[in-house]
Design a protein around this motif. Structure first.
Motif, mmCIF file in Angstrom:
data_model
loop_
_atom_site.group_PDB
_atom_site.id
_atom_site.type_symbol
_atom_site.label_atom_id
_atom_site.label_comp_id
_atom_site.label_asym_id
_atom_site.label_seq_id
_atom_site.Cartn_x
_atom_site.Cartn_y
_atom_site.Cartn_z
ATOM 1 N N TYR A 116 11.493 -33.206 52.950
ATOM 2 C CA TYR A 116 10.190 -32.863 53.536
ATOM 3 C C TYR A 116 10.110 -31.398 53.970
ATOM 4 O O TYR A 116 9.440 -31.056 54.943
ATOM 5 N N ASP A 130 5.940 -27.166 66.943
ATOM 6 C CA ASP A 130 4.581 -27.590 66.608
ATOM 7 C C ASP A 130 3.660 -26.393 66.734
ATOM 8 O O ASP A 130 3.139 -26.100 67.817
ATOM 9 N N VAL A 189 7.685 -30.998 64.132
ATOM 10 C CA VAL A 189 6.819 -31.298 62.987
ATOM 11 C C VAL A 189 7.425 -30.658 61.736
ATOM 12 O O VAL A 189 7.878 -29.506 61.771
ATOM 13 N N ARG A 242 5.755 -34.458 57.668
ATOM 14 C CA ARG A 242 6.155 -35.596 58.492
ATOM 15 C C ARG A 242 6.033 -35.246 59.974
ATOM 16 O O ARG A 242 6.089 -34.087 60.368
ATOM 17 N N ASP A 243 5.895 -36.291 60.779
ATOM 18 C CA ASP A 243 6.070 -36.230 62.235
ATOM 19 C C ASP A 243 5.057 -35.347 62.957
ATOM 20 O O ASP A 243 5.366 -34.766 64.004
ATOM 21 N N ASP A 244 3.849 -35.293 62.448
ATOM 22 C CA ASP A 244 2.770 -34.602 63.168
ATOM 23 C C ASP A 244 2.175 -35.600 64.160
ATOM 24 O O ASP A 244 1.053 -36.083 64.012
ATOM 25 N N ASN A 245 2.943 -35.911 65.206
ATOM 26 C CA ASN A 245 2.598 -36.999 66.124
ATOM 27 C C ASN A 245 1.881 -36.533 67.382
ATOM 28 O O ASN A 245 1.605 -37.357 68.263
ATOM 29 N N HIS A 246 1.622 -35.235 67.484
ATOM 30 C CA HIS A 246 0.910 -34.678 68.641
ATOM 31 C C HIS A 246 1.592 -35.038 69.955
ATOM 32 O O HIS A 246 0.935 -35.240 70.980
ATOM 33 N N PHE A 288 7.228 -29.274 57.765
ATOM 34 C CA PHE A 288 6.298 -28.605 56.859
ATOM 35 C C PHE A 288 6.985 -28.298 55.541
ATOM 36 O O PHE A 288 8.198 -28.112 55.473
ATOM 37 N N HIS A 290 16.397 -39.057 64.029
ATOM 38 C CA HIS A 290 15.774 -37.967 64.772
ATOM 39 C C HIS A 290 16.746 -37.541 65.869
ATOM 40 O O HIS A 290 17.086 -38.344 66.750
ATOM 41 N N VAL A 297 1.823 -29.878 56.519
ATOM 42 C CA VAL A 297 2.573 -30.891 57.256
ATOM 43 C C VAL A 297 3.074 -31.975 56.294
ATOM 44 O O VAL A 297 2.321 -32.466 55.445
ATOM 45 N N THR A 305 12.781 -25.640 59.182
ATOM 46 C CA THR A 305 11.644 -26.333 58.577
ATOM 47 C C THR A 305 10.841 -25.373 57.719
ATOM 48 O O THR A 305 10.806 -24.171 57.978
#
Length: 380
Positions: free
Chosen positions: A337, A38, A199, A208-212, A201, A249, A206, A358
């Protein structure tokens, strides 16, 4: 020297993150991790960080199927209509039954010409009744076409045979027995695993999965009204809900454990997950390209077992060896993605590799239909 040249060629444009783990039957032999899980919070990637691994999910789903077959809940060659509860046919070939063997080997005659990512309240039966979902030119069993939609159908069959939700079923059949910190979509993962998610890219954006680091508000595709009530689940109604084709995942080290299980003919670290016969079935080509019996794209897929690639294929037009050494391997790639991934085992040497990257640059490889990044990560 070749390995050095591959990495040098890839240096002009680097992925955001790349992880590579090698292993043999006894355990991990090396691990490398570069870049960021991230970058927004300067969190570096590690071999233990879970990532949406894309189509390697299919291989793991197939392992779940084989466990149910061993328990007598399913079989490879029955018409899946008997589990789905409705007649499942290609409208152009209404008398040709479709089996799990055909679905798992991409010979069902389904296509991805319509959207297989269904909302939470999606009606898969109605979607599959659309003639546009099917190949009208080739009967089931006669032609290979790599099709994501095969695996939501497989998941629906699994749900109907067991009465269990697909992600929970896979947790019981595969993930917990192998002691993996993994899940399909995010619902069955614990908070600690989610906090380390990678995350995704593409082109610096971004995907997917930018869930912080937090549990996403909706782990699946929301319903058509925007709601996310998972209690609406009904066995087999929407096998796409937990993305059996691409939604696993898992970390590179988790993939390593799956690879070692396959190298061990179904057993790893004292845990017997599959029989040797089941592993052999998965690894045995159900289809091999003969020049006319499948759609191979630019040559990236030319032989396939049950949820498993078999490489390389000595056939004109085939460029399916990211290693470039001609050695026979089994496994699966992933591509979604902006992520590229691979899990490959070499049974002759008793070794394997698991990797992902990624925001992968689009540069084509030097000796295959794979990218230069994949060739770099695959090559010893």
């Amino acid at each position: 020297m070749l390995s050095f040249l591959l990495f040098a060629a890839a240096s002009a444009a680097q992925p955001v993150a790349s992880v590579r783990v090698t292993f043999d039957r006894k355990g991990e032999t090396s691990a490398q991790a570069e870049g960021f899980a991230d970058p927004a919070v300067d969190r570096g990637v590690t071999p233990d960080d879970p990532v949406r691994i894309a189509s390697i999910s299919k291989l793991v789903t197939a392992i779940g199927v084989m466990r149910l077959i061993e328990r007598g809940k399913l079989d490879l060659d029955s018409d899946v209509s008997k589990w789905l509860g409705y007649t499942f046919r290609n409208p152009a070939f209404p008398d040709a039954p479709i089996t799990l063997r055909l679905l798992l080997s991409h010979r069902s005659s389904l296509t991805d010409t319509i959207d297989y990512v269904l909302p939470l309240d999606g009606d898969m039966r109605a979607t599959l009744a659309n003639p546009k979902a099917w190949d009208a030119e080739h009967a089931p069993g006669s032609f290979f076409r790599y099709t994501n939609f095969n695996f939501p159908v497989v998941a629906a069959v699994m749900e109907r045979a067991t009465g269990e939700r697909f992600d929970r079923l896979m947790d019981r059949l595969v993930i917990r027995p192998l002691r993996l910190d993994a899940c399909y979509q995010w619902d069955t993962c614990d908070d600690a695993t989610i906090a380390h998610g990678v995350v995704l890219f593409r082109g610096g954006q971004v995907t997917r999965d930018d869930n912080h680091g937090k549990r996403p508000p909706c782990p699946v595709t929301p319903a058509t009204d925007g709601s996310c009530d998972l209690s609406r689940w009904k066995a087999g109604a929407n096998g796409a809900m937990f993305a059996p084709q691409s939604g696993l995942h898992i970390s590179a080290r988790g993939l390593e454990r799956i690879g070692r299980m396959l190298l061990g003919n179904g057993k790893v670290d004292g845990v017997r997950l599959l029989s040797p016969a089941s592993v052999k079935l998965m690894e045995t080509p159900a289809w091999t390209y003969d020049g006319r019996n499948g759609d191979i794209g630019d040559g990236w897929v030319c032989s396939y077992g049950l949820g498993m690639f078999v490489i390389p294929t000595p056939q004109a037009g085939c460029h399916d060896d990211p290693f470039g050494d001609g050695k026979r391997r089994f496994g699966h790639l992933g591509d979604a993605y902006g992520l590229k991934s691979g899990l490959w085992i070499d049974p002759a040497s008793g070794t394997g590799v698991a990797y992902f990257a990624t925001d992968v640059p689009a540069e084509k490889g030097m000796h295959s239909s794979y990218t230069i990044t994949e060739e770099s990560l695959a090559h010893p």
